[in-house]
Design an enzyme around this catalytic site. Structure first.
Site, PDB file in Angstrom:
ATOM      1  N   LYS A  53      33.193  29.853  42.166  1.00  0.00           N
ATOM      2  CA  LYS A  53      33.768  29.801  43.490  1.00  0.00           C
ATOM      3  C   LYS A  53      34.281  31.157  43.964  1.00  0.00           C
ATOM      4  CE  LYS A  53      36.276  26.148  41.726  1.00  0.00           C
ATOM      5  NZ  LYS A  53      37.401  25.208  41.643  1.00  0.00           N
ATOM      6  N   GLY A  54      34.404  32.112  43.033  1.00  0.00           N
ATOM      7  CA  GLY A  54      35.059  33.390  43.353  1.00  0.00           C
ATOM      8  C   GLY A  54      34.449  34.146  44.519  1.00  0.00           C
ATOM      9  N   GLU A 109      27.957  38.864  43.999  1.00  0.00           N
ATOM     10  CA  GLU A 109      28.996  38.517  43.020  1.00  0.00           C
ATOM     11  C   GLU A 109      30.334  39.090  43.444  1.00  0.00           C
ATOM     12  OE1 GLU A 109      30.039  36.690  40.796  1.00  0.00           O
ATOM     13  OE2 GLU A 109      29.084  36.943  38.849  1.00  0.00           O
ATOM     14  N   ASP A 113      32.227  42.167  35.186  1.00  0.00           N
ATOM     15  CA  ASP A 113      33.154  42.562  34.143  1.00  0.00           C
ATOM     16  C   ASP A 113      32.293  43.032  32.964  1.00  0.00           C
ATOM     17  OD1 ASP A 113      35.381  42.707  32.557  1.00  0.00           O
ATOM     18  OD2 ASP A 113      35.883  40.601  32.626  1.00  0.00           O
ATOM     19  N   ASP A 169      40.666  34.139  41.295  1.00  0.00           N
ATOM     20  CA  ASP A 169      41.779  33.272  40.893  1.00  0.00           C
ATOM     21  C   ASP A 169      42.322  33.628  39.517  1.00  0.00           C
ATOM     22  OD1 ASP A 169      39.403  32.314  39.481  1.00  0.00           O
ATOM     23  OD2 ASP A 169      40.681  30.670  38.822  1.00  0.00           O
TER      24      ASP A 169
HETATM   25  P1  IMP Z   1      31.351  38.814  33.071  1.00  0.00           P
HETATM   26  O1  IMP Z   1      30.800  39.956  33.890  1.00  0.00           O
HETATM   27  O2  IMP Z   1      30.309  37.941  32.473  1.00  0.00           O
HETATM   28  O3  IMP Z   1      32.326  39.324  32.034  1.00  0.00           O
HETATM   29  O4  IMP Z   1      32.204  37.824  33.966  1.00  0.00           O
HETATM   30  C1  IMP Z   1      32.533  38.105  35.258  1.00  0.00           C
HETATM   31  C2  IMP Z   1      33.240  36.896  35.840  1.00  0.00           C
HETATM   32  O5  IMP Z   1      34.557  36.786  35.291  1.00  0.00           O
HETATM   33  C3  IMP Z   1      33.409  37.061  37.324  1.00  0.00           C
HETATM   34  O6  IMP Z   1      32.361  36.439  38.033  1.00  0.00           O
HETATM   35  C4  IMP Z   1      34.749  36.416  37.598  1.00  0.00           C
HETATM   36  O7  IMP Z   1      34.564  35.044  37.849  1.00  0.00           O
HETATM   37  C5  IMP Z   1      35.507  36.563  36.308  1.00  0.00           C
HETATM   38  N1  IMP Z   1      36.428  37.727  36.372  1.00  0.00           N
HETATM   39  C6  IMP Z   1      36.276  38.925  35.773  1.00  0.00           C
HETATM   40  N2  IMP Z   1      37.296  39.736  36.022  1.00  0.00           N
HETATM   41  C7  IMP Z   1      38.129  39.044  36.837  1.00  0.00           C
HETATM   42  C8  IMP Z   1      39.405  39.370  37.444  1.00  0.00           C
HETATM   43  O8  IMP Z   1      39.965  40.470  37.329  1.00  0.00           O
HETATM   44  N3  IMP Z   1      39.957  38.391  38.199  1.00  0.00           N
HETATM   45  C9  IMP Z   1      39.387  37.154  38.362  1.00  0.00           C
HETATM   46  N4  IMP Z   1      38.206  36.819  37.816  1.00  0.00           N
HETATM   47  C10 IMP Z   1      37.587  37.753  37.049  1.00  0.00           C
HETATM   48 MG    MG Z   2      32.199  34.943  39.603  1.00  0.00          MG
END
Ligand code: IMP
Ligand code: MG
Length: 193
Positions: A53-54, A109, A113, A169
């Site tokens: 949902k972000g 997106e 991260d 969130d």
């Molecule tokens: P990754 O790139 O697989 O580690 O995951 C990224 C996802 O983690 C993003 O789509 C967000 O949903 C969540 N995420 C990563 N960092 C943050 C943050 O600082 N605040 C909120 N959600 C985050």
């Molecule tokens: Mg996300």
């Protein structure tokens, strides 16, 4: 109207240590991203794809800054377990409605991260043979990256810190803040992760 936008958001605002990006800064950058996409995709009817949902505010605002024909679709995912998530395995809870085969797809997106989740989803999409596939991300945490992912459209770089607001969130809270900021440490401690 108060000087500090946090004051307008009751206890949500009180929990914010520092605002990193104001509503106006985010808006300005989203306008620029929309203009770039409009220029690059003229005549291509791009399909913007997001993960709930972000991405909800970013997608809505970005789409309104794109002035050529464009379509939008969403998927929803859930992690099996934290170990599975660490390896980038996710379960598709809602797949896309619009077929991506032969389409010019822009994956939108909120944050990248580690890149593990996105990498998994991109592999899935590539297997369906879109005509092209590019990535548009509002926030990037380059220090955290485990997998190299080429981002064509980037909003802002973030430090290696957890942020909330503008759709992002912490345990489903703070999405409705119009700015993006750091949480006070007591908030994270009190929920306990
Ligand atoms: P990754 O790139 O697989 O580690 O995951 C990224 C996802 O983690 C993003 O789509 C967000 O949903 C969540 N995420 C990563 N960092 C943050 C943050 O600082 N605040 C909120 N959600 C985050
Ligand atoms: Mg996300």
């Amino acid at each position: 109207m108060s000087e500090d936008p946090r004051d307008n958001y009751a206890e949500l605002g009180t929990d914010i240590q520092e605002i990193l990006f104001t509503k106006e800064e985010i808006h300005q950058r989203v306008v620029e991203l929309g203009q770039s996409i409009t220029r690059d995709y003229a005549g291509k009817n791009p399909l913007l794809v997001g993960v709930l949902k972000g991405v909800l505010f970013f997608m809505a605002d970005l789409l309104r800054e794109i002035t050529i024909p464009a379509e939008v679709d969403f998927m929803a995912i859930s992690s099996f377990s934290s170990e599975a998530r660490d390896q980038g395995f996710v379960r598709m809870v809602k797949d896309l409605d619009i077929p991506v085969t032969g389409r010019h797809v822009i994956f939108v997106e909120d944050v990248i991260d580690t890149g593990l989740t996105l990498n998994f989803l991109l592999r899935n999409l590539r297997a369906q043979q879109p005509a092209s596939l590019e990535i548009c991300v509002l926030f990037d945490k380059p220090e955290r990256r485990l997998i190299d992912i080429p981002v064509k459209y980037l909003g802002f770089d973030l430090p290696d810190k957890f942020v909330v607001g503008y759709g992002l969130d912490y345990h489903e809270r703070y999405r409705n803040l119009p700015f993006v900021g750091l949480l006070k440490s007591y908030v994270i401690q009190s929920v306990g992760e």
